[in-house]
Design a protein around this motif. Structure first.
Motif, mmCIF file in Angstrom:
data_model
loop_
_atom_site.group_PDB
_atom_site.id
_atom_site.type_symbol
_atom_site.label_atom_id
_atom_site.label_comp_id
_atom_site.label_asym_id
_atom_site.label_seq_id
_atom_site.Cartn_x
_atom_site.Cartn_y
_atom_site.Cartn_z
ATOM 1 N N HIS A 155 -18.731 4.470 14.119
ATOM 2 C CA HIS A 155 -19.399 3.171 14.217
ATOM 3 C C HIS A 155 -18.882 2.195 13.153
ATOM 4 O O HIS A 155 -18.749 1.001 13.428
ATOM 5 C CB HIS A 155 -20.914 3.350 14.102
ATOM 6 C CG HIS A 155 -21.549 3.965 15.318
ATOM 7 N ND1 HIS A 155 -21.390 3.445 16.583
ATOM 8 C CD2 HIS A 155 -22.331 5.060 15.472
ATOM 9 C CE1 HIS A 155 -22.047 4.179 17.469
ATOM 10 N NE2 HIS A 155 -22.623 5.173 16.810
ATOM 11 N N TYR A 156 -18.609 2.684 11.953
ATOM 12 C CA TYR A 156 -18.011 1.819 10.927
ATOM 13 C C TYR A 156 -16.658 1.303 11.405
ATOM 14 O O TYR A 156 -16.316 0.136 11.195
ATOM 15 C CB TYR A 156 -17.844 2.588 9.608
ATOM 16 C CG TYR A 156 -19.029 2.472 8.681
ATOM 17 C CD1 TYR A 156 -20.249 3.064 8.996
ATOM 18 C CD2 TYR A 156 -18.939 1.765 7.484
ATOM 19 C CE1 TYR A 156 -21.333 2.971 8.156
ATOM 20 C CE2 TYR A 156 -20.032 1.657 6.634
ATOM 21 C CZ TYR A 156 -21.219 2.262 6.969
ATOM 22 O OH TYR A 156 -22.303 2.142 6.135
ATOM 23 N N ALA A 157 -15.884 2.181 12.051
ATOM 24 C CA ALA A 157 -14.585 1.757 12.572
ATOM 25 C C ALA A 157 -14.740 0.656 13.604
ATOM 26 O O ALA A 157 -13.967 -0.310 13.646
ATOM 27 C CB ALA A 157 -13.861 2.959 13.183
ATOM 28 N N ARG A 158 -15.774 0.787 14.439
ATOM 29 C CA ARG A 158 -16.005 -0.193 15.498
ATOM 30 C C ARG A 158 -16.514 -1.521 14.950
ATOM 31 O O ARG A 158 -16.024 -2.590 15.335
ATOM 32 C CB ARG A 158 -17.012 0.380 16.503
ATOM 33 C CG ARG A 158 -17.418 -0.553 17.622
ATOM 34 C CD ARG A 158 -18.369 0.137 18.580
ATOM 35 N NE ARG A 158 -19.568 0.646 17.923
ATOM 36 C CZ ARG A 158 -20.639 -0.125 17.648
ATOM 37 N NH1 ARG A 158 -20.645 -1.411 17.979
ATOM 38 N NH2 ARG A 158 -21.701 0.405 17.071
ATOM 39 N N VAL A 159 -17.458 -1.451 14.024
ATOM 40 C CA VAL A 159 -18.117 -2.669 13.542
ATOM 41 C C VAL A 159 -17.339 -3.334 12.408
ATOM 42 O O VAL A 159 -17.213 -4.563 12.362
ATOM 43 C CB VAL A 159 -19.554 -2.346 13.081
ATOM 44 C CG1 VAL A 159 -20.221 -3.574 12.474
ATOM 45 C CG2 VAL A 159 -20.373 -1.813 14.247
ATOM 46 N N PHE A 160 -16.803 -2.524 11.483
ATOM 47 C CA PHE A 160 -16.160 -3.065 10.281
ATOM 48 C C PHE A 160 -14.642 -2.976 10.309
ATOM 49 O O PHE A 160 -13.975 -3.362 9.359
ATOM 50 C CB PHE A 160 -16.677 -2.342 9.035
ATOM 51 C CG PHE A 160 -18.144 -2.545 8.801
ATOM 52 C CD1 PHE A 160 -18.732 -3.789 8.950
ATOM 53 C CD2 PHE A 160 -18.952 -1.485 8.431
ATOM 54 C CE1 PHE A 160 -20.093 -3.975 8.735
ATOM 55 C CE2 PHE A 160 -20.304 -1.658 8.204
ATOM 56 C CZ PHE A 160 -20.882 -2.907 8.356
ATOM 57 N N GLU A 161 -14.089 -2.429 11.405
ATOM 58 C CA GLU A 161 -12.636 -2.317 11.569
ATOM 59 C C GLU A 161 -11.994 -1.496 10.460
ATOM 60 O O GLU A 161 -10.912 -1.819 9.951
ATOM 61 C CB GLU A 161 -12.002 -3.714 11.662
ATOM 62 C CG GLU A 161 -12.516 -4.526 12.846
ATOM 63 C CD GLU A 161 -11.909 -5.907 12.927
ATOM 64 O OE1 GLU A 161 -11.243 -6.323 11.967
ATOM 65 O OE2 GLU A 161 -12.099 -6.567 13.958
ATOM 66 N N VAL A 162 -12.645 -0.412 10.075
ATOM 67 C CA VAL A 162 -12.089 0.541 9.123
ATOM 68 C C VAL A 162 -11.335 1.607 9.903
ATOM 69 O O VAL A 162 -11.852 2.141 10.884
ATOM 70 C CB VAL A 162 -13.208 1.204 8.283
ATOM 71 C CG1 VAL A 162 -12.628 2.228 7.313
ATOM 72 C CG2 VAL A 162 -14.001 0.149 7.525
ATOM 73 N N GLY A 163 -10.099 1.906 9.495
ATOM 74 C CA GLY A 163 -9.317 2.932 10.175
ATOM 75 C C GLY A 163 -9.800 4.324 9.785
ATOM 76 O O GLY A 163 -9.934 4.637 8.601
ATOM 77 N N ILE A 164 -10.050 5.172 10.787
ATOM 78 C CA ILE A 164 -10.630 6.500 10.538
ATOM 79 C C ILE A 164 -9.804 7.584 11.243
ATOM 80 O O ILE A 164 -9.480 7.451 12.420
ATOM 81 C CB ILE A 164 -12.080 6.594 11.061
ATOM 82 C CG1 ILE A 164 -12.971 5.497 10.454
ATOM 83 C CG2 ILE A 164 -12.646 7.995 10.805
ATOM 84 C CD1 ILE A 164 -13.189 5.602 8.969
ATOM 85 N N THR A 165 -9.492 8.651 10.505
ATOM 86 C CA THR A 165 -8.934 9.863 11.106
ATOM 87 C C THR A 165 -9.857 11.025 10.765
ATOM 88 O O THR A 165 -10.264 11.171 9.607
ATOM 89 C CB THR A 165 -7.518 10.158 10.592
ATOM 90 O OG1 THR A 165 -6.638 9.108 10.990
ATOM 91 C CG2 THR A 165 -6.999 11.478 11.153
ATOM 92 N N ILE A 166 -10.172 11.832 11.768
ATOM 93 C CA ILE A 166 -11.051 12.981 11.571
ATOM 94 C C ILE A 166 -10.244 14.264 11.743
ATOM 95 O O ILE A 166 -9.595 14.461 12.768
ATOM 96 C CB ILE A 166 -12.219 12.945 12.579
ATOM 97 C CG1 ILE A 166 -13.131 11.746 12.282
ATOM 98 C CG2 ILE A 166 -13.017 14.248 12.541
ATOM 99 C CD1 ILE A 166 -14.087 11.418 13.398
ATOM 100 N N PHE A 167 -10.269 15.103 10.712
ATOM 101 C CA PHE A 167 -9.656 16.419 10.771
ATOM 102 C C PHE A 167 -10.749 17.461 11.013
ATOM 103 O O PHE A 167 -11.619 17.650 10.158
ATOM 104 C CB PHE A 167 -8.927 16.759 9.469
ATOM 105 C CG PHE A 167 -7.715 15.928 9.190
ATOM 106 C CD1 PHE A 167 -6.697 15.800 10.124
ATOM 107 C CD2 PHE A 167 -7.570 15.274 7.971
ATOM 108 C CE1 PHE A 167 -5.566 15.041 9.853
ATOM 109 C CE2 PHE A 167 -6.452 14.521 7.690
ATOM 110 C CZ PHE A 167 -5.437 14.396 8.632
ATOM 111 N N ARG A 168 -10.709 18.119 12.156
ATOM 112 C CA ARG A 168 -11.649 19.220 12.417
ATOM 113 C C ARG A 168 -10.937 20.524 12.040
ATOM 114 O O ARG A 168 -10.116 21.036 12.793
ATOM 115 C CB ARG A 168 -12.113 19.210 13.870
ATOM 116 C CG ARG A 168 -12.986 17.997 14.166
ATOM 117 C CD ARG A 168 -13.437 17.949 15.607
ATOM 118 N NE ARG A 168 -14.225 16.731 15.849
ATOM 119 C CZ ARG A 168 -14.333 16.121 17.023
ATOM 120 N NH1 ARG A 168 -13.702 16.606 18.083
ATOM 121 N NH2 ARG A 168 -15.064 15.030 17.148
#
Length: 311
Positions: A155-168
């Motif tokens: 949601h932060y990526a969507r609203v604030f345009e922060v780039g996010i990568t998730i490592f599972r």
């Protein structure tokens, strides 16, 4: 060759944070760190704050340096501990994650946030191998909180345009990890040999399976993803070997590498929050040109050598 990056690592003095910092520094990257514990190799850090993520002065730590990536490893690292203290596990991850994302939006908008999540978000999947599209259905507080952090950042990526990568990350192991299955087996087996005993007892049935990935392979995969051109928005990677191994198989192979003669007995009691079977699909990671260097035997040999040296 890609240019060196400036990387902030939270949870920098933990098992994976320590390995990642060493390998990032060796690869020529400039690193800053945050952890409640001081680093083992202070000379490799451009800056280090020995404090909590909640209280650190991020602007002062970074001293106006522009960072390319934040590797967010801070937070709880135990399913069992999360079952005993769910709120404590929540508090160790979620507030700091929100603070990091807010800081990047305000002060470092060019940086990408890499969340070190867990395969625990998948719970007990019905179909193997597990892809990045497998439904999220955690069965432990630890998995729930990792999944919540993923949702928060999406949601932060969507609203604030922060780039996010998730490592599972699936079951990472290696020298210096002093907890979990492989550590437990090595200590019990070496003690049994010392005391002249011929049997050790482990939790579970032995038929449970995991996807084990050696710590150096995990770090190489992380650095590979960081070095590539990152898109806007959110991307997700499974970090694993793509090989399913039973707990019994892993324990037997470790004992072989330890060079001791002990038999394994399982108590049949599966700890609460533990899934039955895991195997990852790592096609997305392989599409970047990454292939794990360590198979299970090679990795366990490294662990066995270290375990015997410190016993």
């Amino acid at each position: 060759m890609t240019r060196p990056k400036t990387i902030l690592i939270t949870g920098a003095s933990g098992f994976l944070g320590t390995w990642l910092s060493r390998m990032a520094a060796k690869a020529g990257h400039r690193i800053f760190g945050i952890d409640l514990r001081a680093p083992l190799q202070p000379q490799i850090w451009a800056g280090f704050a020995t404090t909590s993520l909640d209280s650190v002065d991020l602007d002062a730590l970074l001293e106006n340096n522009k960072i390319d990536a934040v590797c967010h490893l801070a937070g709880g690292a135990s399913v069992a501990a999360s079952v005993k203290d769910p709120y404590g596990d929540f508090s160790s991850l979620l507030p700091g994650t929100a603070r990091l994302a807010s800081f990047l939006k305000k002060s470092q908008p060019q940086a990408r946030l890499f969340l070190f999540s867990s395969a625990a978000v998948y719970g007990n999947p019905e179909i193997l191998p597990i892809t990045e599209e497998t439904p999220i259905m955690p069965i432990s507080p630890y998995g729930i909180h990792k999944a919540t952090a993923e949702t928060l950042l999406a949601h932060y990526a969507r609203v604030f345009e922060v780039g996010i990568t998730i490592f599972r990350i699936f079951s990472v192991y290696g020298p210096e990890l002093r907890k979990q299955l492989i550590w437990d087996v090595s200590q019990k087996a070496l003690l049994a040999e010392e005391e002249g005993k011929r049997e050790i007892t482990l939790f579970g049935t032995g038929k449970e399976s995991r996807d084990f990935m050696y710590v150096k392979d995990v770090c190489q995969a992380v650095l590979k993803v960081i070095s590539k051109s990152n898109p806007e928005g959110v991307e997700v990677y499974n970090l694993a070997s793509g090989v399913e191994s039973s707990i019994n198989e892993v324990a037997e192979l470790l004992i072989k590498n330890l060079g001791v003669e002990v038999q394994i007995k399982f108590d049949g009691e599966v700890p609460k929050g533990d899934p039955a079977n895991w195997k990852a699909d790592i096609s997305k990671l392989k599409s970047l040109g990454f292939t794990p260097e360590y198979n299970l035997d090679k990795g366990l040999h490294q662990v066995a050598t270290w375990a015997k040296s410190i016993y």
